[in-house]
Design an enzyme around this catalytic site. Structure first.
Site, PDB file in Angstrom:
ATOM      1  N   HIS A  48       0.829  -1.210   0.000  1.00 23.56           N
ATOM      2  CA  HIS A  48       0.000   0.000   0.000  1.00 23.56           C
ATOM      3  C   HIS A  48       0.864   1.261   0.000  1.00 23.56           C
ATOM      4  O   HIS A  48       0.643   2.181   0.780  1.00 23.56           O
ATOM      5  CB  HIS A  48      -0.928   0.012   1.212  1.00 23.56           C
ATOM      6  CG  HIS A  48      -1.863  -1.153   1.232  1.00 23.56           C
ATOM      7  ND1 HIS A  48      -2.958  -1.242   0.420  1.00 23.56           N
ATOM      8  CD2 HIS A  48      -1.853  -2.295   1.962  1.00 23.56           C
ATOM      9  CE1 HIS A  48      -3.586  -2.383   0.649  1.00 23.56           C
ATOM     10  NE2 HIS A  48      -2.931  -3.039   1.579  1.00 23.56           N
ATOM     11  N   CYS A  49       1.830   1.293  -0.878  1.00 23.99           N
ATOM     12  CA  CYS A  49       2.796   2.386  -0.949  1.00 23.99           C
ATOM     13  C   CYS A  49       2.673   3.066  -2.308  1.00 23.99           C
ATOM     14  O   CYS A  49       2.238   2.442  -3.280  1.00 23.99           O
ATOM     15  CB  CYS A  49       4.206   1.787  -0.774  1.00 23.99           C
ATOM     16  SG  CYS A  49       5.569   2.943  -0.984  1.00 23.99           S
ATOM     17  N   GLY A  50       3.054   4.309  -2.375  1.00 22.59           N
ATOM     18  CA  GLY A  50       3.062   5.004  -3.658  1.00 22.59           C
ATOM     19  C   GLY A  50       3.986   4.353  -4.671  1.00 22.59           C
ATOM     20  O   GLY A  50       3.827   4.524  -5.878  1.00 22.59           O
ATOM     21  N   THR A  54       4.341   1.001  -4.872  1.00 24.61           N
ATOM     22  CA  THR A  54       3.883  -0.372  -5.104  1.00 24.61           C
ATOM     23  C   THR A  54       3.728  -0.704  -6.592  1.00 24.61           C
ATOM     24  O   THR A  54       4.041  -1.832  -6.986  1.00 24.61           O
ATOM     25  CB  THR A  54       2.563  -0.633  -4.335  1.00 24.61           C
ATOM     26  OG1 THR A  54       2.822  -0.441  -2.939  1.00 24.61           O
ATOM     27  CG2 THR A  54       2.047  -2.042  -4.550  1.00 24.61           C
TER      28      THR A  54
END
Length: 181
Positions: free
Chosen positions: A34-36, A38
């Site tokens: 859930h990371c920018g 990803t």
């Protein structure tokens, strides 16, 4: 001590000695679902598919240390990555990459290749601002700064490069080719 002295645990609980990858080029990455960053999974899978026959091994080590961006258990992470990004490379058990409980492998990787900056551009500036708010002196230690930090290990087991998440995946590919050929 060399990279081949370390052992990981995969997301199924099996021991994975890094000695099994002797003679291959390893790309070791701490990831999050859930990371920018990803969406890098797509490009990483493309690199793996393109170069696995030439000896590339990608070792994905999920980590939840950066704003809780990998909250799922190991099976949930596996499901997310295979369903959303069709990843086929090796996924390890979720682990810490910094601090008291960090994987010994990461202690070693950071001792071999420290932090040199995020480069330039809007993402690099954004990461610098974010980290400066948390630790004014973040540049002065080798810690992993964020998800999707990548280490390249050559066929002889040398840690030859570290790429921060803001760095170009095209530059990463150029570097990999240097060691795959």
């Amino acid at each position: 001590m060399t990279i081949y002295d370390f052992e990981l645990e995969d997301n199924q609980g099996n021991k994975v000695p890094l000695n099994d990858f002797r003679g291959k080029v390893m790309l070791i990455i701490n990831t999050a679902t859930h990371c920018g960053f990803t969406p890098q999974y797509k490009a990483l899978e493309a690199l793996y598919e393109k170069y696995k026959e030439q000896g590339l091994e990608v070792l994905d080590i999920p980590c939840n240390q950066f704003l809780g961006q990998a909250p799922e258990d190991d099976q949930g992470i596996q499901n997310f990555c295979t369903l959303k990004y069709n990843t086929t490379f090796r996924r390890m058990k979720k682990a810490d990459v910094n601090g008291e409980h960090e994987l010994p492998l990461y202690t070693y990787l950071k001792s071999q290749r420290g932090f040199k900056g995020f480069g330039s551009g809007p993402k690099a500036m954004g990461m610098s601002l974010l980290l400066r708010q948390r630790d004014w002196h973040y540049k002065e230690n080798p810690d992993i700064k964020w998800n999707f930090t990548k280490f390249i290990v050559d066929r002889q087991g040398n840690v030859v490069a570290r790429f921060e998440p803001t760095e170009s995946l095209k530059d990463l590919e150029k570097c990999l080719l240097e060691y795959l050929n």
